[in-house]
Design a protein around this motif. Sequence first.
Motif, mmCIF file in Angstrom:
data_model
loop_
_atom_site.group_PDB
_atom_site.id
_atom_site.type_symbol
_atom_site.label_atom_id
_atom_site.label_comp_id
_atom_site.label_asym_id
_atom_site.label_seq_id
_atom_site.Cartn_x
_atom_site.Cartn_y
_atom_site.Cartn_z
ATOM 1 N N GLY A 30 -4.165 5.421 1.601
ATOM 2 C CA GLY A 30 -3.421 4.187 1.828
ATOM 3 C C GLY A 30 -2.422 4.329 2.955
ATOM 4 O O GLY A 30 -2.271 5.396 3.544
ATOM 5 N N TYR A 31 -1.763 3.247 3.235
ATOM 6 C CA TYR A 31 -0.721 3.204 4.271
ATOM 7 C C TYR A 31 0.431 4.116 3.869
ATOM 8 O O TYR A 31 0.873 4.104 2.726
ATOM 9 C CB TYR A 31 -0.244 1.759 4.399
ATOM 10 C CG TYR A 31 0.895 1.518 5.354
ATOM 11 C CD1 TYR A 31 0.669 1.346 6.713
ATOM 12 C CD2 TYR A 31 2.211 1.427 4.884
ATOM 13 C CE1 TYR A 31 1.707 1.089 7.585
ATOM 14 C CE2 TYR A 31 3.261 1.168 5.758
ATOM 15 C CZ TYR A 31 3.001 1.004 7.100
ATOM 16 O OH TYR A 31 4.040 0.752 7.958
ATOM 17 N N ASN A 32 0.907 4.926 4.818
ATOM 18 C CA ASN A 32 1.997 5.853 4.543
ATOM 19 C C ASN A 32 3.237 5.429 5.335
ATOM 20 O O ASN A 32 3.304 5.596 6.554
ATOM 21 C CB ASN A 32 1.571 7.285 4.936
ATOM 22 C CG ASN A 32 2.606 8.336 4.557
ATOM 23 O OD1 ASN A 32 3.723 8.016 4.175
ATOM 24 N ND2 ASN A 32 2.227 9.590 4.662
ATOM 25 N N ALA A 33 4.220 4.878 4.646
ATOM 26 C CA ALA A 33 5.436 4.378 5.309
ATOM 27 C C ALA A 33 6.208 5.498 5.996
ATOM 28 O O ALA A 33 6.876 5.271 7.005
ATOM 29 C CB ALA A 33 6.325 3.668 4.288
ATOM 30 N N ALA B 242 4.604 6.075 9.340
ATOM 31 C CA ALA B 242 4.665 4.866 10.175
ATOM 32 C C ALA B 242 5.962 4.772 10.981
ATOM 33 O O ALA B 242 6.048 3.995 11.937
ATOM 34 C CB ALA B 242 4.503 3.621 9.311
ATOM 35 N N GLN C 95 -0.319 2.473 13.101
ATOM 36 C CA GLN C 95 -0.502 2.072 11.710
ATOM 37 C C GLN C 95 -0.171 0.596 11.469
ATOM 38 O O GLN C 95 0.841 0.098 11.950
ATOM 39 C CB GLN C 95 0.400 2.909 10.787
ATOM 40 C CG GLN C 95 -0.092 4.321 10.558
ATOM 41 C CD GLN C 95 0.886 5.104 9.699
ATOM 42 O OE1 GLN C 95 1.582 5.978 10.189
ATOM 43 N NE2 GLN C 95 0.955 4.781 8.412
ATOM 44 N N GLU D 38 -0.223 -1.950 7.970
ATOM 45 C CA GLU D 38 -0.481 -1.988 6.530
ATOM 46 C C GLU D 38 -1.358 -3.181 6.161
ATOM 47 O O GLU D 38 -1.039 -4.320 6.469
ATOM 48 C CB GLU D 38 0.838 -2.054 5.750
ATOM 49 C CG GLU D 38 0.629 -1.952 4.249
ATOM 50 C CD GLU D 38 1.938 -1.880 3.479
ATOM 51 O OE1 GLU D 38 1.884 -1.588 2.281
ATOM 52 O OE2 GLU D 38 3.012 -2.118 4.079
ATOM 53 N N GLN D 39 -2.484 -2.878 5.507
ATOM 54 C CA GLN D 39 -3.330 -3.940 4.953
ATOM 55 C C GLN D 39 -3.000 -4.062 3.471
ATOM 56 O O GLN D 39 -2.846 -3.057 2.791
ATOM 57 C CB GLN D 39 -4.816 -3.601 5.145
ATOM 58 C CG GLN D 39 -5.263 -3.661 6.602
ATOM 59 C CD GLN D 39 -6.721 -3.266 6.772
ATOM 60 O OE1 GLN D 39 -7.200 -2.327 6.156
ATOM 61 N NE2 GLN D 39 -7.428 -3.983 7.630
ATOM 62 N N LYS D 40 -2.936 -5.282 2.982
ATOM 63 C CA LYS D 40 -2.503 -5.502 1.593
ATOM 64 C C LYS D 40 -3.678 -5.553 0.602
ATOM 65 O O LYS D 40 -3.470 -5.756 -0.574
ATOM 66 C CB LYS D 40 -1.699 -6.808 1.487
ATOM 67 C CG LYS D 40 -0.429 -6.825 2.337
ATOM 68 C CD LYS D 40 0.624 -5.852 1.838
ATOM 69 C CE LYS D 40 1.938 -6.012 2.591
ATOM 70 N NZ LYS D 40 2.936 -5.015 2.187
ATOM 71 N N ASN E 112 -4.904 1.536 8.560
ATOM 72 C CA ASN E 112 -3.845 1.939 7.629
ATOM 73 C C ASN E 112 -3.288 3.328 7.916
ATOM 74 O O ASN E 112 -2.102 3.579 7.728
ATOM 75 C CB ASN E 112 -4.376 1.890 6.188
ATOM 76 C CG ASN E 112 -4.700 0.479 5.753
ATOM 77 O OD1 ASN E 112 -3.840 -0.243 5.284
ATOM 78 N ND2 ASN E 112 -5.955 0.066 5.927
#
Length: 307
Positions: free
Chosen positions: A16-19, A22, A28, A30-32, A290
Motif C-alpha cells: 500500500g501507499y507509504n506516507a 512519500a 507516489q 495514494e489510491q483509495k 502507490n
Amino acid sequence: MQATDTVLMIEPIAFGYNAQTAENNYFQVEQKDSDIQQKALAEFNHFVEKLRSKGIQVITIKDTLEPHSPDSIFPNNWVSFHSDGKAVLYPMFAPNRRVERRADVLETLKSKGFEITEVDDFSQFEQQDKFLEGTGSMIFDHDHKIAYGSVSLRLDEGLFRKFCDKYGFTPVVFHSFQNVGGERLPIYHTNVMMCVADQFVVICLDCIDDEMEREKVQEVIKSTEKELIEISEDQMQQFAGNMLQVRNSEGKTFLVMSETAYKSLTPEQISAIEKYSEIIFSDLNTIETNGGGSARCMLAEVFLPKK
C-alpha cells in the motif's frame, strides 16, 4: 559481469501507499481503492511469469503480515548480493522500511545453493540519520567498477564514498532534480533517472541541473565506451529510467521495465536499446502509483557464488 541471471523478488502481502516514504518520493500517489493489495499481487505475479518465461531465474519470497512493511516489494533498497559472497544491508530513510531487513531472506538464498560468506551491515548509520538505500541510491557499472550516486536524503555523500572505498568502486557524485509543483526538488533515488547496462546507459541528463556535474557524468559514461541513450524528464516521470538489464541461463540479455516506461519511449529509443537487449515490459501501474517505484526497484540482483 554487469547483468545477473538471478533476481530476488518479495511477494507483497499487505502492499500500500507509504506516507513515510512519500515525504520525499514525489512519484507516489495514494489510491483509495480497497483492492490495492490484490491488484499489486496480480501485477507482481504476472511480472514474475514474464521473467521466468524468458529463462531468468526468479526467487520469490513472501512478505510477512507482521511487522507491516508496505514497501517490501522493493527489496533492492535494503540488500545487495555480491560476487565475492558478501550480502550488504543498508540504512533506510523511512523507519517502517527498516523492518524489511530479514535474516530469513538470506537463509532462503543459502538453501537455494548460494554462498553468503559475510553480511556487511551498514544499517547502524540510521542512528546518525545517514542513509544509503542500496541499488536504489547507487547505480553500479560492475565491469568498470564505477558507482553513480545522486545525492539526496536517501544517499548520504560521505556514506556513499565510504561504501565505494570499501568495495573498490570509483564514485561519481552528482545532484539530480525533478519538477514538483513549480519547484526543483531532489530526485529520491538515482535508479529512477539512470540505468547502466553492459553496452549502454539510459539516463535523464536534464535532471542534472549543474552543468559541470552533467558534463562530468557524460565524460565518465563516454570513458566506458557505452552508448548513451538519453531520456527526457517527462519520460523519467513515467519511470523510463527505472530499468534493469538481466540475462537468462543462456547468456541472452534483456532490459526489464514497466509498461508505463515502455509506452513513454520513442521508436528511436526502443531501437537503440534493442540493438543490445530484448525488452521485457509488464503492467505495474498499481505498484508504481502507490509505491513510487517501478520494475527495477522490485528486483534485487543476486551475484552470489553457487556452492
